[in-house]
Design a protein around this motif. Structure first.
Motif: not given
Length: 174
Positions: A90-116
């Motif tokens: 469970m700790r490893a799963q949470i760490a993977a989620a935290q690492q994944g989120l830490a690698s997200v750049a704001p521009e990545q989400l803005e690029a898909v905000a209006d995408q279907s």
């Protein structure tokens, strides 16, 4: 100042994931302190028709880092193939989620905000969203539901935790 999709989603997920990591530690310590078999907590569920504790950890990952990974594909299908079966998993799963989120750049989400984005389950495309609506009206509520259910199961089993444990570390003024 306008709130970006990144600001509306990622930091809050990171905060609650920190809380869930703390809850895992407290649950394991409680089991050891009271001589409980880990399975008594790990297999616990709020109701017979609900998932046990580890599924909620997996769902927190699914509705945070995993969803962001899938948004550019235009399809989201939940992945429940690797349910963590121990405190360390469970700790490893949470760490993977935290690492994944830490690698997200704001521009990545803005690029898909209006995408279907289609919600796919059992090979069928069941619902259509924009990326922004999917994150904020589907994944975010699911994320909080599963984090809260994880907390609730532990409270029900007598683990001495409170709201501060769930909330993690708030974002204070610098």
């Amino acid at each position: 100042m306008a709130l970006s999709l990144y600001d509306a989603f990622v930091p809050s997920c990171q905060q609650i994931l920190g809380g869930v990591a703390n809850l895992i530690d407290k649950a394991e310590a409680h089991a050891k302190e009271h001589g409980l078999d880990d399975a008594e907590l790990i297999e616990a569920r709020l109701a017979e028709t609900m998932w046990p504790l580890p599924w909620h950890v997996r769902s927190c990952w699914v509705h945070s880092a995993f969803v962001i990974e899938l948004l550019p594909t235009g399809e989201f299908s939940p992945d429940f193939t690797d349910i963590p079966g121990s405190w360390d998993a469970m700790r490893a799963q949470i760490a993977a989620a935290q690492q994944g989120l830490a690698s997200v750049a704001p521009e990545q989400l803005e690029a898909v905000a209006d995408q279907s984005v289609g919600f796919v389950l059992g090979g069928k495309r069941l619902m259509e969203f924009t990326g922004q609506n999917f994150l904020l009206s589907f994944s975010q509520p699911n994320f909080y539901f599963h984090a809260t259910t994880f907390y609730d199961i532990l409270r029900m089993k007598g683990v001495p935790i409170g709201k501060r444990d769930y909330m993690g570390v708030p974002r204070f003024n610098a």
